[in-house]
Design a protein around this motif. Structure first.
Motif, PDB file in Angstrom:
ATOM      1  N   ALA A 350       0.841  -1.197   0.000  1.00 25.92           N
ATOM      2  CA  ALA A 350       0.000   0.000   0.000  1.00 25.92           C
ATOM      3  C   ALA A 350       0.873   1.242   0.000  1.00 25.92           C
ATOM      4  N   ILE A 351       0.345   2.299  -0.582  1.00 26.23           N
ATOM      5  CA  ILE A 351       0.988   3.619  -0.599  1.00 26.23           C
ATOM      6  C   ILE A 351      -0.037   4.624  -0.120  1.00 26.23           C
ATOM      7  N   ALA A 352       0.409   5.627   0.653  1.00 20.50           N
ATOM      8  CA  ALA A 352      -0.492   6.677   1.114  1.00 20.50           C
ATOM      9  C   ALA A 352       0.207   8.026   1.060  1.00 20.50           C
ATOM     10  N   THR A 353      -0.579   9.068   0.782  1.00 21.82           N
ATOM     11  CA  THR A 353      -0.052  10.436   0.773  1.00 21.82           C
ATOM     12  C   THR A 353      -1.030  11.370   1.477  1.00 21.82           C
ATOM     13  N   SER A 354      -0.479  12.380   2.134  1.00 26.62           N
ATOM     14  CA  SER A 354      -1.291  13.444   2.707  1.00 26.62           C
ATOM     15  C   SER A 354      -0.403  14.675   2.824  1.00 26.62           C
ATOM     16  N   GLY A 355      -0.862  15.782   2.265  1.00 27.68           N
ATOM     17  CA  GLY A 355       0.005  16.957   2.279  1.00 27.68           C
ATOM     18  C   GLY A 355      -0.725  18.210   1.847  1.00 27.68           C
ATOM     19  N   ILE A 356       0.064  19.241   1.557  1.00 25.28           N
ATOM     20  CA  ILE A 356      -0.468  20.552   1.184  1.00 25.28           C
ATOM     21  C   ILE A 356       0.112  20.915  -0.182  1.00 25.28           C
ATOM     22  N   ALA A 357      -0.693  20.722  -1.215  1.00 26.80           N
ATOM     23  CA  ALA A 357      -0.212  20.943  -2.583  1.00 26.80           C
ATOM     24  C   ALA A 357      -0.269  22.403  -2.988  1.00 26.80           C
ATOM     25  N   GLY A 358      -1.032  23.202  -2.280  1.00 33.77           N
ATOM     26  CA  GLY A 358      -1.086  24.625  -2.554  1.00 33.77           C
ATOM     27  C   GLY A 358      -2.129  24.998  -3.612  1.00 33.77           C
ATOM     28  N   PRO A 359      -2.184  26.284  -3.957  1.00 37.64           N
ATOM     29  CA  PRO A 359      -1.276  27.342  -3.499  1.00 37.64           C
ATOM     30  C   PRO A 359      -1.555  27.857  -2.095  1.00 37.64           C
ATOM     31  N   GLY A 360      -2.758  27.547  -1.561  1.00 38.00           N
ATOM     32  CA  GLY A 360      -3.078  27.954  -0.203  1.00 38.00           C
ATOM     33  C   GLY A 360      -3.019  26.789   0.750  1.00 38.00           C
ATOM     34  N   GLY A 361      -3.315  27.078   2.043  1.00 35.12           N
ATOM     35  CA  GLY A 361      -3.422  26.018   3.032  1.00 35.12           C
ATOM     36  C   GLY A 361      -2.186  25.780   3.863  1.00 35.12           C
ATOM     37  N   GLY A 362      -1.072  26.426   3.525  1.00 30.86           N
ATOM     38  CA  GLY A 362       0.149  26.206   4.282  1.00 30.86           C
ATOM     39  C   GLY A 362       0.201  26.997   5.571  1.00 30.86           C
ATOM     40  N   THR A 363       1.035  26.536   6.483  1.00 28.65           N
ATOM     41  CA  THR A 363       1.277  27.231   7.750  1.00 28.65           C
ATOM     42  C   THR A 363       2.779  27.330   7.957  1.00 28.65           C
ATOM     43  N   ALA A 364       3.170  28.051   9.007  1.00 28.04           N
ATOM     44  CA  ALA A 364       4.599  28.160   9.308  1.00 28.04           C
ATOM     45  C   ALA A 364       5.194  26.798   9.620  1.00 28.04           C
ATOM     46  N   GLU A 365       4.409  25.961  10.302  1.00 22.11           N
ATOM     47  CA  GLU A 365       4.889  24.633  10.669  1.00 22.11           C
ATOM     48  C   GLU A 365       4.838  23.665   9.493  1.00 22.11           C
ATOM     49  N   LYS A 366       3.798  23.794   8.676  1.00 24.32           N
ATOM     50  CA  LYS A 366       3.602  22.922   7.522  1.00 24.32           C
ATOM     51  C   LYS A 366       3.335  23.785   6.293  1.00 24.32           C
ATOM     52  N   PRO A 367       4.394  24.299   5.679  1.00 24.73           N
ATOM     53  CA  PRO A 367       4.217  25.175   4.516  1.00 24.73           C
ATOM     54  C   PRO A 367       3.723  24.413   3.294  1.00 24.73           C
ATOM     55  N   VAL A 368       3.293  25.175   2.281  1.00 22.92           N
ATOM     56  CA  VAL A 368       2.891  24.560   1.008  1.00 22.92           C
ATOM     57  C   VAL A 368       4.047  23.722   0.467  1.00 22.92           C
ATOM     58  N   GLY A 369       3.722  22.538   0.006  1.00 24.29           N
ATOM     59  CA  GLY A 369       4.747  21.615  -0.485  1.00 24.29           C
ATOM     60  C   GLY A 369       5.094  20.530   0.512  1.00 24.29           C
ATOM     61  N   THR A 370       4.567  20.644   1.750  1.00 24.05           N
ATOM     62  CA  THR A 370       4.791  19.609   2.752  1.00 24.05           C
ATOM     63  C   THR A 370       3.922  18.394   2.434  1.00 24.05           C
ATOM     64  N   VAL A 371       4.549  17.241   2.289  1.00 24.39           N
ATOM     65  CA  VAL A 371       3.811  16.015   1.990  1.00 24.39           C
ATOM     66  C   VAL A 371       4.400  14.866   2.808  1.00 24.39           C
ATOM     67  N   TRP A 372       3.521  14.186   3.544  1.00 25.40           N
ATOM     68  CA  TRP A 372       3.896  12.943   4.208  1.00 25.40           C
ATOM     69  C   TRP A 372       3.520  11.782   3.290  1.00 25.40           C
ATOM     70  N   ILE A 373       4.455  10.869   3.115  1.00 22.94           N
ATOM     71  CA  ILE A 373       4.247   9.701   2.262  1.00 22.94           C
ATOM     72  C   ILE A 373       4.584   8.451   3.065  1.00 22.94           C
ATOM     73  N   ALA A 374       3.754   7.444   2.934  1.00 26.91           N
ATOM     74  CA  ALA A 374       4.016   6.152   3.581  1.00 26.91           C
ATOM     75  C   ALA A 374       3.880   5.032   2.574  1.00 26.91           C
ATOM     76  N   ALA A 375       4.679   3.996   2.768  1.00 28.51           N
ATOM     77  CA  ALA A 375       4.585   2.774   1.959  1.00 28.51           C
ATOM     78  C   ALA A 375       4.554   1.591   2.914  1.00 28.51           C
ATOM     79  N   ARG A 376       3.811   0.572   2.526  1.00 26.97           N
ATOM     80  CA  ARG A 376       3.688  -0.619   3.360  1.00 26.97           C
ATOM     81  C   ARG A 376       3.856  -1.852   2.480  1.00 26.97           C
ATOM     82  N   TYR A 377       4.716  -2.772   2.922  1.00 31.31           N
ATOM     83  CA  TYR A 377       4.968  -4.006   2.192  1.00 31.31           C
ATOM     84  C   TYR A 377       4.840  -5.155   3.179  1.00 31.31           C
TER      85      TYR A 377
END
Length: 413
Positions: A350-377
């Motif tokens: 499995a693969i999963a993604t969650s993040g902020i692609a923009g152009p809005g929605g970013g914060t100082a802690e999690k700016p635009v372009g922040t993406v968490w990605i996980a993979a499971r095997y």
């Protein structure tokens, strides 16, 4: 043999349509040992078309042209070429019969514009277009050849494959050969890989070259051998490719010219394993890349586009406490998303993604372009946080590639 391509159309130069024809033509010619040395795009203007022809014919003997052969007033290629080669338009009964048959099969009515498709320059050889009404025209002058083809991709590809390439090779009595062997390499930067392969490159025969084609996270290596005898080239390029495989070891994870999604698919198919994706910020783009590969239904079961927290919670069983304490864009959330989609669709990976692609929605802690990605095997998993630069489309594209590569790395550890 060298050739040039001229692509005609106002729509290409205003960005309304993207030119895919020239790249396809270049690849097909390369397969038979021909090189495209230049590609020119011009508007539907007679002077610009003839200037481009003069320029190309000063350099090469073969010019392939696409576009401007339709039935409307702005399609002027046929008339321009007629003047350029010193001929006149004449009615061609064979072309007209073909146009009539096309319209009959499509249950359409002929009109004056489609009737005029049957007029062709008397100084050209007509090549039948089996899937369209615009005739393909072959012109010759002083040992040079121009082939004018429709801009509609399916029509151009059909006539290139069925007629044009073979006719060109026979005309020029061409027996050249070009062979490629391509592989995908991970865990290297381009400069470090080049240093590692410096000695290998030095020992290559003069007619064999190594090219580096980097993409985010992966480098495509291409060995190319050129000559007049394909039977002699094949064992040489196979031998050099075998040396490359030994040198790179596990870093060479795909020995074909595949996309990253295609390479992952080959690994899954060989192992008889299946995959699912759970996507938030990538919005199904990972699934799109996977399903672009023919035969992906063998190993890809499906995707959940969990764009809202409600879907993450109620479909993928992400804990409400996780979402409250860590947020949707977090390590904990993407790891639970992989577990949820793996369980939901009964897959090995499995693969999963969650993040902020923009152009809005970013914060100082999690700016635009922040993406968490996980993979499971199986029962093993991995998650990383990325900071991608660029606009929304670039963030999504880079997250997609990084997610696919993460699973490849997890599967090869």
């Amino acid at each position: 043999m060298n050739a040039e391509i001229i692509v005609i159309g106002d729509e290409l130069l205003i960005g309304q349509v993207v030119d895919t024809n020239s790249g396809w033509i270049a690849r097909e010619l390369n397969h038979v040992g021909w090189e495209v040395t230049e590609i020119t795009t011009v508007r539907d203007r007679a002077r610009e078309i003839t200037d481009a022809l003069d320029s190309s014919f000063a350099r090469v003997d073969v010019v392939l042209m696409t576009g401007g052969l339709g039935p409307t007033q702005d399609d002027i290629t046929k008339q321009t070429l007629c003047r350029y080669f010193g001929g006149k338009l004449v009615f061609n009964e064979g072309v007209y019969a073909h146009v009539e048959e096309i319209f009959r099969r499509r249950n359409l009515q002929m009109n004056s514009s489609t009737h005029d498709q049957a007029y062709v320059p008397d100084v050209c050889t007509v090549i039948e277009n089996p899937v369209g009404t615009a005739p393909v025209m072959w012109f010759e002058r002083e040992g040079k050849v121009l082939v004018s083809m429709p801009g509609v991709p399916v029509e151009m590809k059909t006539v290139m494959k069925e007629s044009v390439i073979d006719r060109l090779r026979r005309h020029f009595n061409d027996h050249s050969a070009i062979l490629h062997r391509t592989c995908l390499v991970k865990d290297f930067t381009e400069s470090r890989l080049s240093e590692s392969l410096a000695c290998f490159e030095k020992q290559l025969p003069a007619y064999v070259k190594l090219a580096y084609l980097p993409t985010p996270g992966v480098i495509r290596l291409r060995l190319t051998a050129r000559g007049d005898d394909e039977a002699r080239l094949q064992p040489v390029i196979d031998s050099e490719f075998a040396k490359l495989r030994v040198l790179l070891g596990e870093h060479l994870f795909c020995d074909s010219d595949a996309s990253l999604a295609g390479a992952l698919g080959l690994m899954l198919a060989r192992r008889g394993e299946t995959l699912a994706t759970a996507e938030s910020c990538t919005g199904g783009n990972i699934a799109h890349e996977i399903t672009r590969v023919a035969g992906s239904s063998v190993y890809f079961k499906g995707s959940v586009v969990a764009y809202s927290n409600e879907v993450k919670e109620h479909v993928l069983q992400v804990s409400p406490r996780t979402l409250e304490q860590h947020g949707a864009v977090s390590r904990e959330t993407v790891l639970q998303m992989t577990v949820g989609v793996q369980r939901l669709l009964s897959t090995d990976c499995a693969i999963a993604t969650s993040g902020i692609a923009g152009p809005g929605g970013g914060t100082a802690e999690k700016p635009v372009g922040t993406v968490w990605i996980a993979a499971r095997y199986g029962e093993r998993d991995r998650a990383d946080c990325f900071r991608f630069e660029g606009d929304r489309e670039q963030v999504i594209a880079r997250a997609t590639q990084s997610a696919l590569l993460m699973l490849v790395q997890l599967m090869t550890e």
